[in-house]
Design an enzyme around this catalytic site. Structure first.
Site, PDB file in Angstrom:
ATOM      1  CG  ASP A  97      -0.221   0.182   2.522  1.00  0.00           C
ATOM      2  OD1 ASP A  97       0.619  -0.683   2.843  1.00  0.00           O
ATOM      3  OD2 ASP A  97      -0.485   1.165   3.238  1.00  0.00           O
ATOM      4  CE1 TYR A 145      -4.576   2.947   4.100  1.00  0.00           C
ATOM      5  CE2 TYR A 145      -3.321   1.022   4.784  1.00  0.00           C
ATOM      6  CZ  TYR A 145      -3.391   2.240   4.131  1.00  0.00           C
ATOM      7  OH  TYR A 145      -2.278   2.762   3.526  1.00  0.00           O
ATOM      8  CD  GLU A 194       4.030   5.195   4.737  1.00  0.00           C
ATOM      9  OE1 GLU A 194       4.123   3.958   4.624  1.00  0.00           O
ATOM     10  OE2 GLU A 194       3.553   5.754   5.747  1.00  0.00           O
TER      11      GLU A 194
END
Length: 490
Positions: free
Chosen positions: A80, A232, A469
């Protein structure tokens, strides 16, 4: 919020704040180059067996036994962000947004359209495995995030447990199932003309996954707990994914049952955000397409909601609830703010496109909003990301002269297998690599990072994951706007 058209009006673009119009006036980034690089980034996120033709050459095979603990093949897909975990909720959203970008802007992509399809297919091949490997189950992730995040190691060296997570009738996940269905349905449209058999498989699977989402309602956050939260968590609940999934299946099938389901789900929120977690605004814009392009009055309410959303985003709307930095960047939340900027910018360009086709305008109170109003704001956001900002910093790695050099990304920050064949274990990457001030040895070309803070500042600090990130869903939403601004067709 989107008021009637007989209110006193004046053009929105005359009202752009002087505090950041200076930056927009000088903007002329190479959108075509940025588009190519934004897609190249996905090669750096690949899990599984790396194919011939891989251009991000410092990446190699990883996660080749993913799924083995559940006796299924779950290889492939994308990591991800800067870690080595496969989270299907954001991965599916990434896939939906890449697909939507191809559908709206494919004619402007030129030679990048095949690369867009390849990026989509790398995800959909994996999502198909997740949806079909075991009857009655939808696999929704591989890798224990709590263990993985304690390590700093290359994906090629992973020695952490590759736990497999799934949802089922007993442990539902309407949110992740709804998003998976949306991704598969959207992708089926992308492949409809170029690979009809694959497109048919995607659509058939999307229907089954969505049926599961509707029949067994519940949040995957409740079913899986610390495996997905706080990473998430489905903070917005699962109703928005049911709306989103039904919207995409309606687009893919034109089956009235999906429209009836949308009506049965009742009124939904008009948020001022669009992200991997909250899909309402995206669904409203996509549904408004039928009102604007097909003049279908059944969809007028979605057009009104889409315009209410725009009125909450535009900086000089009386209904605006969106902050902007002094340099002109939309600022929603401190952690990975650019994910919201790229997703909302996609909606700005797309609704502008629909408005232009329908010769449509609307009002936010006394402010007349034209297609150009939305296009100008979208361009300002894209240009800011590409370096037209107070720091003259491009937030896309490898684009321009000045870009982030110390991104929070394991593979980028550690030496490649070619240069350092010996394995780097779980703890081996912290010293001397993670804590080093040296630039990352591997350039993750095209990666868009979390971005600057509310003061337009950016420390370029590897440990500052909120700003440094990258993530697949930041890039996926930017592909469409980059194509929009780089294309020659109207």
């Amino acid at each position: 919020m989107a008021a009637t058209t007989n209110a006193p009006t004046f053009f929105f673009f005359l009202l752009l704040s002087s505090s950041f119009s200076f930056y927009t006036a000088r903007a002329n980034p190479n959108y075509r180059d940025a588009l190519a690089k934004s897609l190249l980034f996905f090669q750096g996120q690949r899990s599984g067996r790396i194919p011939n033709g891989q251009q991000i050459a410092w990446r190699s095979n990883s996660g080749l036994y993913d799924g083995e603990l559940a006796h299924v093949d779950l290889t492939g897909g994308y990591y991800d962000a800067g870690d080595n975990v496969k989270f299907n909720l954001p991965m599916a959203f990434t896939t939906t947004m890449l697909s939507w970008g191809a559908l709206e802007y494919g004619a402007r992509m030129g030679s990048e359209l095949p690369n867009t399809r390849a990026a989509i297919r790398w995800a959909t091949d994996y999502l198909l495995k997740c949806a079909t490997a075991t009857p009655g189950k939808l696999y929704v992730g591989v890798g224990d995030p709590n263990v993985d995040h304690k390590c700093w190691e290359r994906p090629e060296d992973m020695d952490t447990v590759r736990t497999v997570y799934s949802v089922s009738a007993a442990n539902p996940g309407s949110d992740v199932a709804g998003e998976t269905a949306a991704a598969l349905a959207a992708a089926s449209l992308v492949f409809r003309r170029v690979d009809r058999k694959y497109s048919g498989l995607l659509l058939a699977t999307a229907k089954k996954v969505f049926q599961f989402a509707v029949e067994h309602r519940g949040s995957y956050s409740d079913s899986l707990g610390s495996a997905v939260c706080p990473f998430y968590c489905s903070y917005s609940g699962y109703k928005d994914e049911l709306v989103w999934g039904a919207t995409w299946l309606l687009r893919a099938t034109n089956d009235v049952r999906y429209f009836n389901l949308l009506k049965s789900l009742g009124g939904d929120d008009v948020p001022d955000i669009f992200s991997w977690d909250n899909k309402y605004a995206g669904a409203h814009v996509l549904l408004s397409r039928r009102a604007l392009l097909n003049n279908d009055k059944n969809f007028d309410s979605y057009k009104q909601k889409a315009e209410s959303f725009m009125c909450r985003i535009l900086p000089n709307s009386p209904y605006s609830s969106t902050q902007y930095t002094q340099g002109g960047l939309m600022f929603k939340l401190p952690q990975s703010n650019l994910q919201y900027v790229t997703s909302i910018t996609f909606l700005l360009t797309t609704y502008s496109k629909y408005m232009s086709a329908a010769k449509h305008t609307f009002n936010c109170g006394g402010v007349l909003v034209t297609p150009t109003s939305l296009k100008n704001l979208a361009k300002q956001q894209v240009d800011y990301i590409l370096g037209v900002n107070p720091l003259k910093m491009s937030y896309m790695v490898g684009f321009g002269k000045n870009f982030p050099k110390r991104i929070h990304h394991r593979g980028s920050s550690l030496p490649s297998k070619a240069s350092h064949p010996q394995a780097i274990g779980c703890d081996g990457g912290f010293q001397p690599f993670f804590y080093s001030y040296n630039p990352n040895p591997n350039i993750l070309t095209g990666a868009v990072v979390g971005g600057p803070n509310q003061n337009d500042g950016f420390p370029d600090d590897r440990s500052d994951y909120s700003h440094s990130e990258p993530a697949t869903y930041i890039n996926a939403a930017l592909v469409g706007p980059l194509a929009f601004f780089s294309g020659k067709t109207k």
